[in-house]
Design a protein around this motif. Structure first.
Motif, PDB file in Angstrom:
ATOM      1  N   SER A   1       1.057  -1.215   0.017  1.00 60.40           N
ATOM      2  CA  SER A   1      -0.476  -0.308  -0.170  1.00 60.40           C
ATOM      3  C   SER A   1       1.197   1.475   0.060  1.00 60.40           C
ATOM      4  N   GLY A   2       2.375   1.227   0.772  1.00 62.76           N
ATOM      5  CA  GLY A   2       3.022   2.198   0.637  1.00 62.76           C
ATOM      6  C   GLY A   2       2.716   2.896   1.689  1.00 62.76           C
ATOM      7  N   ALA A   3       2.145   2.509   2.301  1.00 63.31           N
ATOM      8  CA  ALA A   3       1.830   2.972   3.734  1.00 63.31           C
ATOM      9  C   ALA A   3       2.906   2.979   4.831  1.00 63.31           C
ATOM     10  N   HIS A   4       3.556   3.444   5.812  1.00 57.82           N
ATOM     11  CA  HIS A   4       4.192   3.989   6.507  1.00 57.82           C
ATOM     12  C   HIS A   4       3.391   4.082   8.049  1.00 57.82           C
ATOM     13  N   LEU A   5       4.130   2.943   8.593  1.00 58.06           N
ATOM     14  CA  LEU A   5       3.022   2.487   9.873  1.00 58.06           C
ATOM     15  C   LEU A   5       3.912   2.179  11.148  1.00 58.06           C
ATOM     16  N   CYS A   6       3.600   3.047  11.971  1.00 59.17           N
ATOM     17  CA  CYS A   6       3.906   3.177  13.916  1.00 59.17           C
ATOM     18  C   CYS A   6       3.189   1.465  13.625  1.00 59.17           C
ATOM     19  N   ASP A   7       4.512   0.651  15.144  1.00 56.52           N
ATOM     20  CA  ASP A   7       3.746  -0.272  15.999  1.00 56.52           C
ATOM     21  C   ASP A   7       2.871  -0.544  16.192  1.00 56.52           C
ATOM     22  N   ALA A   8       1.971   0.145  17.110  1.00 56.92           N
ATOM     23  CA  ALA A   8       0.614   0.341  17.324  1.00 56.92           C
ATOM     24  C   ALA A   8       0.141  -0.652  15.464  1.00 56.92           C
ATOM     25  N   HIS A   9      -0.265   0.599  14.638  1.00 54.50           N
ATOM     26  CA  HIS A   9      -0.822   0.130  13.597  1.00 54.50           C
ATOM     27  C   HIS A   9      -0.253  -0.802  12.761  1.00 54.50           C
ATOM     28  N   PHE A  10       1.366  -0.892  11.616  1.00 52.19           N
ATOM     29  CA  PHE A  10       2.035  -2.186  11.941  1.00 52.19           C
ATOM     30  C   PHE A  10       1.104  -3.605  12.685  1.00 52.19           C
ATOM     31  N   ARG A  11       1.066  -3.794  14.615  1.00 50.62           N
ATOM     32  CA  ARG A  11       0.458  -4.859  14.887  1.00 50.62           C
ATOM     33  C   ARG A  11      -1.241  -4.833  14.347  1.00 50.62           C
ATOM     34  N   ALA A  12      -1.912  -4.099  13.835  1.00 47.15           N
ATOM     35  CA  ALA A  12      -2.923  -4.351  13.716  1.00 47.15           C
ATOM     36  C   ALA A  12      -3.372  -4.488  12.382  1.00 47.15           C
ATOM     37  N   SER A  13      -2.393  -4.351  11.541  1.00 48.29           N
ATOM     38  CA  SER A  13      -2.568  -4.583  10.206  1.00 48.29           C
ATOM     39  C   SER A  13      -2.153  -6.151  10.386  1.00 48.29           C
ATOM     40  N   VAL A  14      -1.000  -6.678  10.829  1.00 45.46           N
ATOM     41  CA  VAL A  14      -1.102  -7.867  10.780  1.00 45.46           C
ATOM     42  C   VAL A  14      -2.148  -8.803  11.484  1.00 45.46           C
ATOM     43  N   GLU A  15      -2.579  -8.464  12.535  1.00 48.29           N
ATOM     44  CA  GLU A  15      -3.892  -8.797  13.191  1.00 48.29           C
ATOM     45  C   GLU A  15      -5.055  -9.000  11.874  1.00 48.29           C
ATOM     46  N   LYS A  16      -5.333  -8.111  11.337  1.00 48.49           N
ATOM     47  CA  LYS A  16      -6.831  -8.058  10.603  1.00 48.49           C
ATOM     48  C   LYS A  16      -6.353  -8.799   9.993  1.00 48.49           C
ATOM     49  N   ARG A  17      -4.993  -9.085   8.900  1.00 47.31           N
ATOM     50  CA  ARG A  17      -5.235 -10.295   7.663  1.00 47.31           C
ATOM     51  C   ARG A  17      -5.074 -11.708   8.445  1.00 47.31           C
ATOM     52  N   VAL A  18      -4.149 -11.596   9.207  1.00 48.27           N
ATOM     53  CA  VAL A  18      -4.568 -13.231   9.943  1.00 48.27           C
ATOM     54  C   VAL A  18      -5.328 -13.400  10.807  1.00 48.27           C
ATOM     55  N   LYS A  19      -6.629 -12.884  10.812  1.00 42.70           N
ATOM     56  CA  LYS A  19      -8.260 -12.551  10.778  1.00 42.70           C
ATOM     57  C   LYS A  19      -9.230 -12.982   9.483  1.00 42.70           C
ATOM     58  N   ARG A  20      -8.253 -12.061   8.845  1.00 40.22           N
ATOM     59  CA  ARG A  20      -9.144 -12.300   7.233  1.00 40.22           C
ATOM     60  C   ARG A  20      -8.776 -13.680   6.766  1.00 40.22           C
ATOM     61  N   GLU A  21      -7.915 -14.082   7.274  1.00 39.69           N
ATOM     62  CA  GLU A  21      -7.252 -15.788   6.222  1.00 39.69           C
ATOM     63  C   GLU A  21      -7.715 -16.840   7.309  1.00 39.69           C
ATOM     64  N   LEU A  22      -7.428 -16.531   8.621  1.00 40.54           N
ATOM     65  CA  LEU A  22      -8.835 -17.225   8.986  1.00 40.54           C
ATOM     66  C   LEU A  22     -10.349 -17.721   8.973  1.00 40.54           C
ATOM     67  N   ARG A  23     -10.864 -16.624   8.884  1.00 38.17           N
ATOM     68  CA  ARG A  23     -12.381 -16.081   7.811  1.00 38.17           C
ATOM     69  C   ARG A  23     -11.845 -17.191   6.206  1.00 38.17           C
ATOM     70  N   HIS A  24     -11.483 -16.976   5.600  1.00 36.89           N
ATOM     71  CA  HIS A  24     -10.787 -17.595   4.850  1.00 36.89           C
ATOM     72  C   HIS A  24     -10.984 -18.899   4.074  1.00 36.89           C
ATOM     73  N   GLN A  25     -10.239 -19.258   5.740  1.00 34.29           N
ATOM     74  CA  GLN A  25     -10.278 -21.052   5.665  1.00 34.29           C
ATOM     75  C   GLN A  25     -11.913 -22.028   5.868  1.00 34.29           C
ATOM     76  N   GLY A  26     -12.125 -21.203   6.863  1.00 35.49           N
ATOM     77  CA  GLY A  26     -13.815 -21.773   7.339  1.00 35.49           C
ATOM     78  C   GLY A  26     -13.856 -21.921   8.916  1.00 35.49           C
ATOM     79  N   PRO A  27     -14.629 -22.234   9.703  1.00 40.28           N
ATOM     80  CA  PRO A  27     -14.680 -22.608  10.658  1.00 40.28           C
ATOM     81  C   PRO A  27     -13.747 -23.831  11.098  1.00 40.28           C
ATOM     82  N   LEU A  28     -13.503 -23.731  12.829  1.00 40.32           N
ATOM     83  CA  LEU A  28     -12.884 -25.315  13.094  1.00 40.32           C
ATOM     84  C   LEU A  28     -14.258 -25.568  13.707  1.00 40.32           C
ATOM     85  N   PRO A  29     -14.417 -27.530  13.328  1.00 39.59           N
ATOM     86  CA  PRO A  29     -15.052 -28.016  14.335  1.00 39.59           C
ATOM     87  C   PRO A  29     -14.871 -27.414  15.748  1.00 39.59           C
TER      88      PRO A  29
END
Length: 75
Positions: free
Chosen positions: A17-45
């Motif tokens: 994206s070309g965005a410069h991120l501070c530590d808090a926004h970088f962590r939030a960005s990584v967590e958001k992408r991980v959550k998105r991927e977990l939703r994409h993979q589907g729920p666990l039984p």
């Protein structure tokens, strides 16, 4: 490195994206992408276990910690 949009010093340049991120926004960005991927993979039984292979590097340790936080049942 530049400053984040919030004004704090940037610690990471998100090349996609070309965005410069501070530590808090970088962590939030990584967590958001991980959550998105977990939703994409589907729920666990119910009662499912997740196996994680670790190399011992920072990427795999961060992945393990995020998975633990996101998949652990609430107390």
């Amino acid at each position: 490195m530049s400053a984040c949009a919030c004004g704090r010093p940037a610690v990471h340049l998100a090349r996609y994206s070309g965005a410069h991120l501070c530590d808090a926004h970088f962590r939030a960005s990584v967590e958001k992408r991980v959550k998105r991927e977990l939703r994409h993979q589907g729920p666990l039984p119910d009662g499912a276990r997740v196996c994680v292979a670790l190399s011992g590097g920072k990427d795999s340790v961060v992945t393990l910690r995020l998975l633990h936080e996101l998949l652990s049942p609430d107390p």
